[in-house]
Design an enzyme around this catalytic site. Structure first.
Site, short mmCIF file in Angstrom:
data_model
loop_
_atom_site.label_atom_id
_atom_site.label_comp_id
_atom_site.label_asym_id
_atom_site.label_seq_id
_atom_site.Cartn_x
_atom_site.Cartn_y
_atom_site.Cartn_z
N LYS A 173 0.79 -1.24 0.00
CA LYS A 173 0.00 0.00 0.00
C LYS A 173 0.82 1.29 0.00
O LYS A 173 0.32 2.36 0.36
CB LYS A 173 -1.03 0.05 1.15
CG LYS A 173 -1.84 -1.20 1.32
CD LYS A 173 -2.34 -1.80 0.04
CE LYS A 173 -3.43 -0.99 -0.63
NZ LYS A 173 -3.82 -1.65 -1.95
N HIS A 228 6.76 -7.36 -2.35
CA HIS A 228 6.61 -6.68 -1.05
C HIS A 228 7.61 -7.24 -0.04
O HIS A 228 7.55 -6.90 1.14
CB HIS A 228 5.20 -6.88 -0.50
CG HIS A 228 4.13 -6.13 -1.24
ND1 HIS A 228 4.30 -4.86 -1.74
CD2 HIS A 228 2.85 -6.47 -1.53
CE1 HIS A 228 3.18 -4.47 -2.33
NE2 HIS A 228 2.28 -5.41 -2.22
N SER A 270 -4.26 2.92 4.57
CA SER A 270 -4.50 2.30 3.28
C SER A 270 -4.54 0.78 3.42
O SER A 270 -5.41 0.10 2.84
CB SER A 270 -3.41 2.72 2.30
OG SER A 270 -3.66 2.21 1.01
P1 A3P Z 1 -5.12 4.80 -0.58
O1 A3P Z 1 -5.70 3.55 0.03
O2 A3P Z 1 -4.57 5.74 0.45
O3 A3P Z 1 -6.04 5.47 -1.52
P2 A3P Z 1 -0.38 -0.23 -3.65
O4 A3P Z 1 -0.46 -0.05 -5.11
O5 A3P Z 1 0.99 -0.30 -3.10
O6 A3P Z 1 -1.27 -1.32 -3.18
O7 A3P Z 1 -0.90 1.14 -3.01
C1 A3P Z 1 -2.25 1.50 -3.10
C2 A3P Z 1 -2.39 2.93 -2.62
O8 A3P Z 1 -1.86 3.80 -3.63
C3 A3P Z 1 -3.86 3.32 -2.43
O9 A3P Z 1 -3.84 4.34 -1.44
C4 A3P Z 1 -4.17 3.86 -3.82
O10 A3P Z 1 -5.30 4.67 -3.89
C5 A3P Z 1 -2.89 4.65 -4.09
N1 A3P Z 1 -2.71 4.94 -5.51
C6 A3P Z 1 -2.82 4.11 -6.55
N2 A3P Z 1 -2.62 4.75 -7.71
C7 A3P Z 1 -2.37 6.04 -7.39
C8 A3P Z 1 -2.07 7.21 -8.17
N3 A3P Z 1 -2.03 7.17 -9.49
N4 A3P Z 1 -1.87 8.37 -7.50
C9 A3P Z 1 -1.92 8.41 -6.15
N5 A3P Z 1 -2.19 7.34 -5.37
C10 A3P Z 1 -2.41 6.16 -5.99
#
Ligand code: A3P
Length: 296
Positions: free
Chosen positions: A48, A109, A139
Site C-alpha cells: 500500500k 513486497h 490504506s
Molecule cells: P489509498 O488507500 O490511500 O487510496 P499499492 O499499489 O501499493 O497497493 O498502493 C495503493 C495505494 O496507492 C492506495 O492508497 C491507492 O489509492 C494509491 N494509488 C494508486 N494509484 C495512485 C495514483 N495514481 N496516485 C496516487 N495514489 C495512488
C-alpha cells in the site's frame, strides 16, 4: 467463481521471522531460488505504499508513454507479483515470469533481507517506494477489509497495534523502510517517496527515467504524468484491479483506488491514537533519519 470462492483468508506464517501469507511461505524455496535476468527491474514496497502507481509509470516509460501498449493486460499480468502463489484467479508470479521475456518488471513486497539474492548478483535495477507510516497503515487497513485473501483486519485500534508490532502481512513497516534505506547506496536502489510523487509527479517520473537509463520526450513525460494521475488510473480497467473478481477483491467494501492522498490518516486516527503511535514511532525510528512527510 468456484476457484475464487475457495480462496479464503490465508493465515500468516513466519519466514525467517517475517509473517507472510501461508501460500507464500509454503512456496518459499522457489521464490528464494528465483533467478532474474540482469535486465529485469524490481519494484519493491511495503504493501500500500504506491506500488501499482509506480508499476504503471515504469511500464509507460518502457513503452515510450504509449497508453494503448500499457492497456495490453491488467497490472499483475504486465508486471508479475514475484512471491504470490495463490490459486486462480490470482496469477502466480513465478508462473507468469517463466512465460515472459526479459526485461520484466517484477513487483515484490518482500523486505530487503528476503529479496532473492539473484537480484543483487545480477545487479538488477531496484526501485523502492516508501510511504509515511500513518497513511500506509490506513490504506492497508482498508485493503485488508476488501482483500479476502488477507487476514481479517479487525477494529482499527487493534490494527494500529498490530502494525506497530509488525504483525501484518510482510511484517514490520519500520524494518521494511529501514532495510532498503540502509542498502540503497551499496545496492544502487532508487529510493522514492509517495509524498514526493504526489507533490511533483513530473520530477519523480524524470528521476525514474534517468535511473532506468531510458529516454522519452518531454511530451511523453507529460503524457505519463497525466495517464498515471489517481483519477485516470482509477478509471483504467487495466490499472484499477477490476480484473480480480469480487469474491477476492470486494471493491464495494473499499475500492483498490481508494483515495490516493497524503494525510488521509488525520481522518482516521484519534488524537490519542496518534500520540501513542508517534511515541512508539520515535523509538522504532530513532536509529535512522529517513525524511518522511506525513502532510503536504
Ligand atoms: P489509498 O488507500 O490511500 O487510496 P499499492 O499499489 O501499493 O497497493 O498502493 C495503493 C495505494 O496507492 C492506495 O492508497 C491507492 O489509492 C494509491 N494509488 C494508486 N494509484 C495512485 C495514483 N495514481 N496516485 C496516487 N495514489 C495512488
Amino acid at each position: 467463481e468456484k476457484a475464487a470462492s475457495s480462496i479464503g483468508r490465508f493465515p500468516l506464517v513466519p519466514v525467517r521471522g517475517v509473517p507472510l501469507m501461508s501460500h507464500i511461505a509454503n512456496n518459499w524455496d522457489s521464490v528464494w531460488a528465483f533467478k532474474p535476468d540482469p535486465s529485469d527491474i524490481l519494484i519493491a514496497t511495503y504493501p500500500k505504499a504506491g506500488t501499482t502507481w509506480t508499476q504503471e509509470i515504469i511500464d509507460l516509460l518502457l513503452h515510450n508513454g504509449d497508453a494503448e501498449a500499457c492497456k495490453r493486460a491488467p497490472t499483475p499480468v504486465r508486471s508479475p507479483f514475484l512471491e504470490i502463489a495463490s490459486p486462480p484467479p490470482i496469477p502466480s508470479g513465478l508462473d507468469l515470469l517463466k512465460k515472459m521475456n526479459p526485461p520484466r518488471l517484477i513487483k515484490t513486497h518482500l523486505p530487503f533481507q528476503l529479496v532473492p539474492p539473484g537480484f543483487w548478483e545480477n545487479k538488477c535495477k531496484v526501485i523502492y517506494v516508501a510511504r509515511n507510516a500513518k497513511d500506509n497503515l490506513v490504506s492497508y487497513y482498508f485493503f485488508d477489509q476488501m482483500n479476502k485473501t488477507q487476514p481479517e483486519p479487525g477494529p482499527f485500534d487493534g490494527y494500529i497495534h498490530k502494525f506497530m508490532r509488525g504483525e501484518l502481512g510482510w511484517g514490520s513497516w519500520y524494518d521494511h523502510v529501514k532495510g532498503y534505506w540502509l542498502e540503497r547506496e551499496k545496492k544502487n536502489i532508487l529510493y522514492l517517496f509517495y509524498e514526493d510523487m504526489k507533490e511533483n509527479p513530473q520530477r519523480e517520473v524524470e528521476r525514474i527515467m534517468r535511473y532506468l537509463d531510458v529516454s522519452v520526450s518531454d511530451e511523453a513525460v507529460r503524457q505519463i504524468v497525466e495517464l498515471t494521475s489517481f483519477k485516470n488510473m482509477k478509471e483504467n480497467p487495466m490499472a484499477n484491479y477490476s480484473c480480480i473478481p469480487s469474491p477476492v477483491f470486494d471493491q464495494s467494501i473499499s475500492p483498490f483506488m481508494r483515495k490516493g492522498e497524503v494525510g488521509d490518516w488525520t481522518n482516521h486516527f484519534t488524537a490519542e491514537q496518534s500520540k501513542v503511535f508517534d511515541e512508539d514511532y520515535d523509538k522504532q525510528m530513532r536509529d535512522l533519519d529517513i525524511p518522511f512527510r506525513v502532510m503536504l
